[in-house]
Design an enzyme around this catalytic site. Sequence first.
Site, PDB file in Angstrom:
ATOM      1  N   PHE A 188       0.840  -1.191   0.000  1.00 43.20           N
ATOM      2  CA  PHE A 188       0.000   0.000   0.000  1.00 43.20           C
ATOM      3  C   PHE A 188       0.876   1.242   0.000  1.00 43.20           C
ATOM      4  CE2 PHE A 188      -2.477  -3.370   1.946  1.00 43.20           C
ATOM      5  CZ  PHE A 188      -3.694  -3.257   1.290  1.00 43.20           C
ATOM      6  N   CYS A 189       0.548   2.184  -0.894  1.00 45.51           N
ATOM      7  CA  CYS A 189       1.273   3.455  -0.931  1.00 45.51           C
ATOM      8  C   CYS A 189       0.268   4.569  -1.183  1.00 45.51           C
ATOM      9  CB  CYS A 189       2.387   3.439  -1.972  1.00 45.51           C
ATOM     10  SG  CYS A 189       1.822   3.401  -3.672  1.00 45.51           S
ATOM     11  N   ALA A 190       0.758   5.748  -1.472  1.00 49.99           N
ATOM     12  CA  ALA A 190      -0.132   6.897  -1.629  1.00 49.99           C
ATOM     13  C   ALA A 190      -1.181   6.678  -2.714  1.00 49.99           C
ATOM     14  CB  ALA A 190       0.679   8.155  -1.902  1.00 49.99           C
TER      15      ALA A 190
END
Length: 102
Positions: free
Chosen positions: A7-9
Site C-alpha cells: 500500500f502506498c499513496a
Amino acid sequence: MTKIALFCAAGMSTSMLVSKMRKAAEVKGIEVEIDAHPESQMAKHLDGLNVALLGPQVGYILPKAKKVCDEKGVPVAVIPTVDYGMMNGEKVLAFALKLAGK
C-alpha cells in the site's frame, strides 16, 4: 499460496516493486500473489491477505493501519526505506514472508 499487498499513496510507486517481488518469487519457486493498492483502500483489500506492507512514504499511517489490520489478523509493517528505494524485490519479498510467518 501467500497473499501480499503493498500500500502506498496512490498504488503506483509500488507497482514496480511488485513486479520485482514477483520475479524474485518465481526464481525461488515460491507461490505468491502480490498486488499494490492505494493506502486509502486498505480495508477493502484485507480479506484473505497474509501480510500488508506500507511504502515508506505512507509509513506515518502505520498506527491506523495496525488497527485496521489487527481486526483481520493481518500483520502489517513499513517496507525498509533502503530496500524500497533500491527496488530490491528479493529483500522485500523475504521481509514479507518473514512477517507472514512463512
